[in-house]
Enzyme design. Structure first.
Site, short mmCIF file in Angstrom:
data_model
loop_
_atom_site.label_atom_id
_atom_site.label_comp_id
_atom_site.label_asym_id
_atom_site.label_seq_id
_atom_site.Cartn_x
_atom_site.Cartn_y
_atom_site.Cartn_z
N GLU A 66 11.05 5.69 -10.58
CA GLU A 66 9.58 5.17 -10.21
C GLU A 66 8.49 6.14 -10.19
O GLU A 66 8.86 7.13 -9.42
CB GLU A 66 9.81 4.48 -8.76
CG GLU A 66 10.79 3.36 -8.73
CD GLU A 66 11.00 2.48 -7.42
OE1 GLU A 66 10.25 2.85 -6.40
OE2 GLU A 66 11.56 1.48 -7.49
N ARG B 57 16.42 -1.53 -3.52
CA ARG B 57 16.04 0.00 -3.92
C ARG B 57 16.54 -0.02 -5.51
O ARG B 57 17.43 -0.64 -5.87
CB ARG B 57 16.86 0.98 -3.12
CG ARG B 57 16.14 1.24 -1.90
CD ARG B 57 14.85 2.06 -2.22
NE ARG B 57 14.19 2.50 -1.07
CZ ARG B 57 13.44 1.77 -0.08
NH1 ARG B 57 13.04 0.74 -0.54
NH2 ARG B 57 12.86 2.35 0.83
N HIS C 251 7.16 -2.06 -6.75
CA HIS C 251 7.75 -1.73 -5.47
C HIS C 251 6.79 -2.09 -4.60
O HIS C 251 6.34 -1.33 -3.55
CB HIS C 251 8.10 -0.35 -5.36
CG HIS C 251 9.24 0.09 -4.49
ND1 HIS C 251 10.01 1.17 -4.40
CD2 HIS C 251 9.49 -0.47 -3.26
CE1 HIS C 251 10.82 1.13 -3.42
NE2 HIS C 251 10.52 0.23 -2.57
#
Length: 329
Positions: free
Chosen positions: A270, A241, A289
């Site tokens: 993000e 993360r 991601h």
């Protein structure tokens, strides 16, 4: 909608395999919402469709406001395993289980971690450029590296960390594992070296790969002080993360030569701004991601998500996939 039907909201990223399991039930009505929907629009949708009994989330945030808007929420699921965007205490207060996709995407993330290690060590972008840009004669000045015989430090020995360890061991690496929540005996029994002190282990590692969850304890965990303990020849991989690694400190370490390179699938913000200074460094590789979002993983996660929802509606939750175990029983 018939009075006995349960209304389930699913993100558009849920694959056909998961939808098919839910659509096969005549007591369920499915409604779709965009994966990148704003919090305000999502709350409005919940209010408009209330009562909503279940939701399959992608990246959408979920907490007290959403629970109130839904009216009669029975289960919240993630098409994935991370849940830092979900207010778990709020769900527990309402006795609503939060469920994740278990091991469905673990092999995919482990493969991505190994891919990033290999891409950096084998200097893939530079090797490609030597051929395509006509600079072949310079190849001996840019020799790649082996994973063979190198030390890899795996931080977090859960579903993904255990699989990453297996893949690194197959590359004949020395596998070090740091996880304060796992017994050293269990780590040793799996065939790896348990390291009790993170600081000392960082000084030994040729590769650091992060597989711990994002919690208040791990936010900013890899700061400037810890990164300075690493070898200047070492590489950092983060497929966990964003926010676990301090990006400014990482940039400073990479730009100054105190760290050889980094592979990042996740970021503090993000999507990250294109002006992120990390993107200008030649020793950084990135991905949006998607480590755990392969074609196969999406199918596996969607199917598991559907089974999670059905297990709750049928009164028999799949216990190992429930995050807030306090709601069971």
């Amino acid at each position: 909608m018939a009075a006995n039907k349960k209304k389930i909201l699913v993100t558009e990223s849920m694959s056909k395999t998961g939808r098919a399991l839910l659509n096969a039930r005549d007591d369920i009505e499915l409604l779709e919402f965009p994966n990148m929907i704003s919090s305000e629009d999502f709350q409005a949708m919940l209010r408009a469709q209330a009562p909503v009994h279940g939701v399959a989330l992608g990246a959408t945030r979920f907490g007290e406001v959403e629970l109130q808007a839904a009216g009669d929420m029975k289960v919240v699921t993630r098409i994935g395993v991370g849940y830092d965007a979900v207010d778990v205490p709020a769900l527990s207060r309402h006795k609503v289980p939060l469920m994740v996709a278990g091991t469905a995407n673990s092999p995919s993330v482990a493969e991505c971690a190994l891919f990033m290690m290999l891409t950096l060590a084998k200097r893939a972008a530079e090797m490609h450029a030597l051929v395509t840009e006509g600079t072949w004669p310079q190849r001996l000045g840019k020799l790649p590296y082996d994973l063979f015989g190198k030390s890899v430090l795996i931080v977090g020995f859960g579903r993904i960390g255990t699989r990453t360890a297996k893949r690194c061991q197959a590359m004949e690496m020395q596998v070090l594992v740091y996880d304060p929540y796992k017994s050293a005996a269990d780590i040793r029994a799996a065939g790896y070296e348990a390291v009790p002190e993170l600081n000392a282990a960082l000084a030994r590692a040729d590769f650091l790969t992060i597989h711990c969850p994002k919690t208040p304890e791990t936010v900013g965990m890899f700061n400037g002080a810890l990164l300075r303990l690493m070898k200047p020849t070492a590489y950092l991989i983060n497929t966990a993360r964003g926010g676990i690694v301090d990006e400014k400190a990482l940039y400073d370490a990479l730009a100054s030569g105190r760290l050889a390179g980094a592979g990042l699938d996740v970021f503090e913000q993000e999507p990250p701004p294109v002006s992120n200074p990390l993107f200008k460094l030649p020793n950084v590789i990135t991905a949006p991601h998607v480590a755990g979002v392969t074609r196969e993983a999406v199918d596996r996660m969607s199917e598991q998500t559907a089974r999670n929802i059905l297990s709750v509606l049928d009164g028999d939750p799949i216990q190992q996939n429930v995050i807030n175990q306090d709601v069971l029983g």
